[in-house]
Design an enzyme around this catalytic site. Structure first.
Site, PDB file in Angstrom:
ATOM      1  N   HIS A  13      31.712  -9.009  64.739  1.00 43.25           N
ATOM      2  CA  HIS A  13      32.307 -10.305  64.834  1.00 43.25           C
ATOM      3  C   HIS A  13      33.685 -10.315  65.251  1.00 43.25           C
ATOM      4  O   HIS A  13      34.484  -9.733  64.602  1.00 43.25           O
ATOM      5  CB  HIS A  13      31.473 -11.425  63.880  1.00 43.25           C
ATOM      6  CG  HIS A  13      31.462 -12.768  64.452  1.00 43.25           C
ATOM      7  ND1 HIS A  13      32.951 -13.672  64.517  1.00 43.25           N
ATOM      8  CD2 HIS A  13      30.574 -13.908  64.913  1.00 43.25           C
ATOM      9  CE1 HIS A  13      33.281 -14.792  64.906  1.00 43.25           C
ATOM     10  NE2 HIS A  13      30.917 -14.964  65.050  1.00 43.25           N
ATOM     11  N   LYS A  23      24.825 -20.672  57.170  1.00 41.23           N
ATOM     12  CA  LYS A  23      23.692 -20.676  57.946  1.00 41.23           C
ATOM     13  C   LYS A  23      22.388 -20.005  56.701  1.00 41.23           C
ATOM     14  O   LYS A  23      21.957 -18.589  56.908  1.00 41.23           O
ATOM     15  CB  LYS A  23      24.106 -18.563  58.502  1.00 41.23           C
ATOM     16  CG  LYS A  23      25.609 -18.700  59.617  1.00 41.23           C
ATOM     17  CD  LYS A  23      26.161 -17.563  59.734  1.00 41.23           C
ATOM     18  CE  LYS A  23      27.307 -17.699  60.764  1.00 41.23           C
ATOM     19  NZ  LYS A  23      27.034 -18.077  62.340  1.00 41.23           N
ATOM     20  N   GLN A  56      25.394 -12.199  58.584  1.00 38.80           N
ATOM     21  CA  GLN A  56      24.279 -12.898  58.776  1.00 38.80           C
ATOM     22  C   GLN A  56      22.943 -11.944  58.544  1.00 38.80           C
ATOM     23  O   GLN A  56      21.386 -10.943  58.875  1.00 38.80           O
ATOM     24  CB  GLN A  56      23.642 -11.870  60.537  1.00 38.80           C
ATOM     25  CG  GLN A  56      24.932 -12.729  61.678  1.00 38.80           C
ATOM     26  CD  GLN A  56      24.414 -13.858  62.132  1.00 38.80           C
ATOM     27  OE1 GLN A  56      23.117 -14.267  62.037  1.00 38.80           O
ATOM     28  NE2 GLN A  56      24.872 -14.587  62.336  1.00 38.80           N
ATOM     29  N   CYS A  70      31.045 -14.356  70.879  1.00 39.98           N
ATOM     30  CA  CYS A  70      32.473 -14.221  69.431  1.00 39.98           C
ATOM     31  C   CYS A  70      32.188 -12.631  69.189  1.00 39.98           C
ATOM     32  O   CYS A  70      32.815 -12.152  68.259  1.00 39.98           O
ATOM     33  CB  CYS A  70      32.112 -14.432  68.064  1.00 39.98           C
ATOM     34  SG  CYS A  70      32.571 -16.656  68.315  1.00 39.98           S
ATOM     35  N   ASP A 123      30.557  -7.538  56.210  1.00 35.17           N
ATOM     36  CA  ASP A 123      30.928  -9.362  56.795  1.00 35.17           C
ATOM     37  C   ASP A 123      29.320  -9.185  56.785  1.00 35.17           C
ATOM     38  O   ASP A 123      28.073  -8.956  57.836  1.00 35.17           O
ATOM     39  CB  ASP A 123      30.851  -9.107  58.567  1.00 35.17           C
ATOM     40  CG  ASP A 123      30.327 -10.391  59.014  1.00 35.17           C
ATOM     41  OD1 ASP A 123      29.646 -11.393  58.420  1.00 35.17           O
ATOM     42  OD2 ASP A 123      30.805 -10.904  60.147  1.00 35.17           O
TER      43      ASP A 123
END
Length: 406
Positions: free
Chosen positions: A121, A224, A201, A361, A198
């Site tokens: 991302h 999220k 997700q 993104c 990251d």
């Protein structure tokens, strides 16, 4: 599969959009919120809205208990070693930027290397670009295999004695690729590098144990994972955070302030300058309660079943291209031949089906895939096979409509 009682806890899903029952397939962008989280945020503002830490009155004490209680919940949820390693921030983007500026700028020099993947991302690319410009460090990108995965052999080859930072997503927001973070962390540490992950997700969709993964920094967002917008978490190993300087200065994060110098609070508060996102943090804590009640193993199994079912059904559509590996997280990114993804998303929206269209993104990844944009359907614990069936039926109608028009 999770039952209908889970879905019923999300009031927004009961509505109709364009005279059709809402089918929400955009949870990779943001998840919907259960009633318990909505109630918790409302209760804070209605019953004990106050600033935290400094007040000795009842409302201030309740707010502090709620805020710091959520930190304890986060610690347990990701299995951090201490609350000192759990820092509330505005989200994943702010967390990664904090590591890049506070750790990266101090530790990197000319000739050092930052290793990333092409599936990142923008939030895990641009901060490192900026650090590289300032320090003279070099950015290196791991190649992707044909199915959108990375090879550990490539990781071993690319991570060298000059590598100081490896920055990688645990789950791709486009491909659904689940990266082998634990193995990459081991390789990075063998070369003396740290790994920044990251987790935006991954944390909402699977059990994450930061100690087992042995990651140095880990970032994720509340919105999220059934929580409020505007709040997230930076996890960092205590010994690393102790030696890092804050990047925001002001109230809350100080110990003593003199006319010409100041000292900082201990961890984690030295990184939480200003009035924090109190309602958001409290809402995140309740979201964690909700996910724990459902069970993260059940969430992951539910999404895996949906993703597999979606792949099976969507592959039967003529003229569809699906991106990413067979084994994936709960999302499917695709394009229909001769139909722009924005047109696909607009057509589906007319049927009450919400999907995301664009570059997500991830423009470098789009270039790697040789497309300008894609459409993405992403699933969560409140989705069902019926939602997938409606998506597939909507895609067939979209393809038929644009075939007739053009």
């Amino acid at each position: 599969m999770l039952n209908e009682t889970v879905r019923k806890q999300f009031p927004i899903l009961a509505q109709e959009v364009n005279e059709h029952s809402l089918v929400y397939l955009d949870s990779a962008a943001t998840s919907q919120k259960p009633q318990s989280v909505i109630n918790a945020v409302t209760e804070y503002y209605e019953q004990y809205n106050s600033n935290v830490h400094r007040g000795v009155h009842t409302l201030g004490s309740r707010a502090t208990e709620g805020y710091e209680g959520s930190r304890e919940k986060v610690k347990s949820f990701i299995n951090a070693n201490s609350i000192k390693e759990v820092i509330f921030m505005r989200g994943t983007t702010t967390a990664i930027n904090t590591v890049a500026h506070s750790y990266g700028r101090e530790k990197l020099s000319e000739g050092d290397e930052i290793v990333l993947t092409k599936m990142e991302h923008h939030s895990n690319i641009i901060p490192w670009q900026q650090v590289a410009k300032v320090t003279g460090a070099t950015l290196k990108y791991l190649p992707l295999q044909e199915d959108g995965t990375i090879s550990l052999d490539d990781v071993r080859e690319m991570v060298t004695d000059r590598t100081k930072i490896v920055a990688m997503t645990q789950v791709s927001n486009v491909l659904g690729t689940i990266n082998p973070i634990k193995e990459v962390a081991k390789i990075a540490h063998e070369k003396g590098a740290v790994i920044v992950v990251d987790g935006a997700q991954s944390v909402p969709h699977m059990s994450v144990d930061v100690q087992d993964l042995d990651v140095d920094f880990f970032a994720f967002s509340a919105h999220k994972m059934c929580g409020p917008t505007g709040v997230g978490v930076l996890y960092g190993k205590e010994e690393l955070l102790e030696n890092m300087e804050p990047v925001e200065f002001g109230g809350e994060m100080i110990d003593f302030v003199n006319l010409y110098d100041s000292t900082w609070k201990e961890l984690p508060w030295k990184f939480e300058g200003g009035t924090p996102i109190i309602a958001g943090a409290i809402g995140l804590g309740v979201a964690i309660d909700f996910l724990n009640e459902v069970g993260m193993e059940a969430v992951e199994a539910h999404e895996q079943e949906l993703a597999n079912y979606a792949l099976e059904q969507m592959e039967q559509i003529d003229g569809i291209t699906i991106y990413g590996p067979r084994e994936r997280a709960g999302l499917v990114t695709f394009n229909l031949d001769d139909v722009h993804p924005h047109d696909t998303a607009t057509a589906l929206d007319s049927l009450g089906i919400a999907v995301r269209a664009g570059h997500h993104c991830a423009q470098p990844l789009m270039k790697e895939l040789q497309v300008t944009a894609t459409a993405r359907a992403s699933f969560y614990l409140y989705n069902s096979k019926q939602d997938v069936d409606q998506l597939v039926d909507g895609l067939r109608k979209t393809k038929e409509y644009f075939g007739d028009v053009f």
